[in-house]
Structures are given as C-alpha cells and as structure tokens.
Design an enzyme around this catalytic site. Structure first.
Site, PDB file in Angstrom:
ATOM      1  N   SER A 140       2.558 -24.506  37.166  1.00 48.21           N
ATOM      2  CA  SER A 140       1.699 -23.618  36.217  1.00 48.21           C
ATOM      3  C   SER A 140       2.241 -24.419  35.090  1.00 48.21           C
ATOM      4  O   SER A 140       2.741 -24.000  34.509  1.00 48.21           O
ATOM      5  CB  SER A 140       1.510 -21.913  37.040  1.00 48.21           C
ATOM      6  OG  SER A 140       0.419 -21.803  35.042  1.00 48.21           O
ATOM      7  N   TYR A 153       3.262 -13.810  35.866  1.00 52.86           N
ATOM      8  CA  TYR A 153       2.321 -15.050  36.070  1.00 52.86           C
ATOM      9  C   TYR A 153       3.415 -15.765  35.407  1.00 52.86           C
ATOM     10  O   TYR A 153       4.329 -16.597  35.993  1.00 52.86           O
ATOM     11  CB  TYR A 153       0.526 -15.099  35.771  1.00 52.86           C
ATOM     12  CG  TYR A 153       0.845 -15.888  36.636  1.00 52.86           C
ATOM     13  CD1 TYR A 153       0.305 -16.142  37.761  1.00 52.86           C
ATOM     14  CD2 TYR A 153       0.437 -17.577  36.401  1.00 52.86           C
ATOM     15  CE1 TYR A 153       0.136 -17.460  38.696  1.00 52.86           C
ATOM     16  CE2 TYR A 153      -0.110 -18.151  37.493  1.00 52.86           C
ATOM     17  CZ  TYR A 153      -0.532 -19.027  37.881  1.00 52.86           C
ATOM     18  OH  TYR A 153      -0.704 -19.639  38.944  1.00 52.86           O
TER      19      TYR A 153
END
Length: 248
Positions: A140, A153
C-alpha cells in the site's frame, strides 16, 4: 526462452480473491489462462466470485497458520503444483492512535503481515521443490507516507514491503520471485465508506496526477505481468500502481 503473458498450465492461489483487488487479480490470472484458486473467510462471497470468474474456491482464514498449510496441501492434492501466489487478503481497522486497542492492532497485523508471511512460507516450500514460483504481495502507498487514523494498517503494509524484499533475496536461489504491488487510492469494498465522502474524494483526486482514483481492474495488468515469464528477472520489486500519486 519464451516471454509471454500466457499462464496456461500454471496454478495460482489468490487470498482475498473474492473482492476488491483480490478479485481483480483473480480475473486477470484467469484471463491469462491460469487455473486459479481463491481463498478467504466468507464462503458465500468466495463461491459467488469463483463462479463468476471461472475459478475454484476454498475457505481459509490466513491468520490461522495451520489453516494456511492445510490450504496449500489441498491445492497440491488437487493440482499437483502451485506456481503463483497472490497475497491480497487484507484488513484495515481505522481509529485514533491515542485510543487504538490492542485487539484491533493484533487483528490487523495477524492478517496483513503474519498471515501473509506464513502463507508465503507454505507456498514457498512447494515452489522450492519445483525450482519455480511467483509470489505477489499487495502492499500500500500507506507504507511510504503517513496517514492519520490508519497507523496499524500502514505499519503492517510497511512490513509487507520488508517481507517482500527479504524473501526475494533469500529465495532467489530457489527460483522463487517475490514482488509487491503498491496500490494508491482504489475504490473497493474496503474503501467504499471513504468514497461516499465527496469532500474526501475531491481531495484525493487533487493529489493524483492522473486526476482520479483507480478501479480494481486496473491492477490486473500489473498482476499478470509479475505472474508471467515477462518478469522472470524481476524480484524484490515494489511496483506502484497509483496514478502517479507518490511521484508527485
């Protein structure tokens, strides 16, 4: 040496293959001719996605190490080989870092880093036996830049970057290539609540040189490339698919 996107004769596993970027990976691999197995926790979602994509579905919770080994054993029993693994299963629990709970932190990392590593380990062991394999992780852009409310995250995806590069170096001698896709802002089941916020969407689009967020299917070409013989000399790479966001 033949260089091609053709994946006929290859067997692929996509974790989280029923939705979002995992579903996009599934569609791309099926289109390229691979036999594809998708895995996830929600049997109903998996079965529907597998039927629509022309794939096979097997339930598995990637945060359960024993379950990952059982899954690989089932694939080997059915197909006798595993050539491609796409680690697309992911979890994001948003929250204020002053108040973020231990349990939520553990849940995010159990799927995104621990689960990804042990799934890679189980798949890597059978790939080593044949001297060939492609592992593609979904990282990501949050692993490169700070974003409020998603520290768990972002840190887990930073772990994905390091797992990718570490395994690439360690497993190259076994014929296993390990790479990662680093998506930018994509509209998926996981991010849909954000995309319903027009102010947030306008801000995101202003930060992307291409002027818009991505659609899941736009990840498919990168997945197919990294799964194919076209990328046989590529390992340890982190491929940004973000409309230029991180270059701006």
């Amino acid at each position: 040496m033949s260089l091609s996107l053709d994946l006929a004769g290859r067997v692929a596993l996509v974790t989280g293959g029923g939705t979002g970027l995992g579903r996009a990976a599934t569609d791309a691999l099926v289109a390229a001719g691979a036999t594809v197995v998708i895995a996830g926790r929600r049997a109903d979602v998996l079965e529907a996605a597998a039927k629509a994509a022309g794939a096979q579905a097997l339930s598995c919770d990637v945060s359960d190490r024993d379950a990952t080994h059982t899954l690989i054993a089932r694939i080997m029993d059915a197909h006798g080989q595993l050539d491609i693994l796409v680690n697309a299963a992911g979890l994001n629990i948003r929250g204020d870092s002053f108040e973020y709970s231990f349990d939520d932190w553990e849940r995010v990392h159990a799927v995104n880093t621990r689960g990804l590593f042990f799934m890679s380990q189980a798949a890597g062991r059978v790939m080593r036996e044949r001297g060939y394999g492609k592992i593609i992780n979904i990282a990501s852009m949050a692993s490169e830049i700070g974003m409020p409310g998603i520290v768990a995250y972002g840190s887990s995806k930073g772990g994905v970057r390091q797992i990718t590069q570490g395994l690439a170096v360690e497993w190259a001698k076994s014929g296993i290539r390990v790479n990662a896709i680093e998506p930018g802002w994509f509209r998926t089941e996981l991010t849909e609540p954000l995309f319903s916020n027009k102010e947030w969407l306008a801000k995101v689009e202003s930060r992307v040189p291409m002027g818009r967020a991505g659609m899941p299917q736009e990840v498919g070409g990168a997945i197919a490339f990294l799964a194919s013989s076209l990328s046989d000399y590529v390992t340890g790479a982190i491929l940004r698919v973000d409309g230029g966001a991180l270059a701006a």
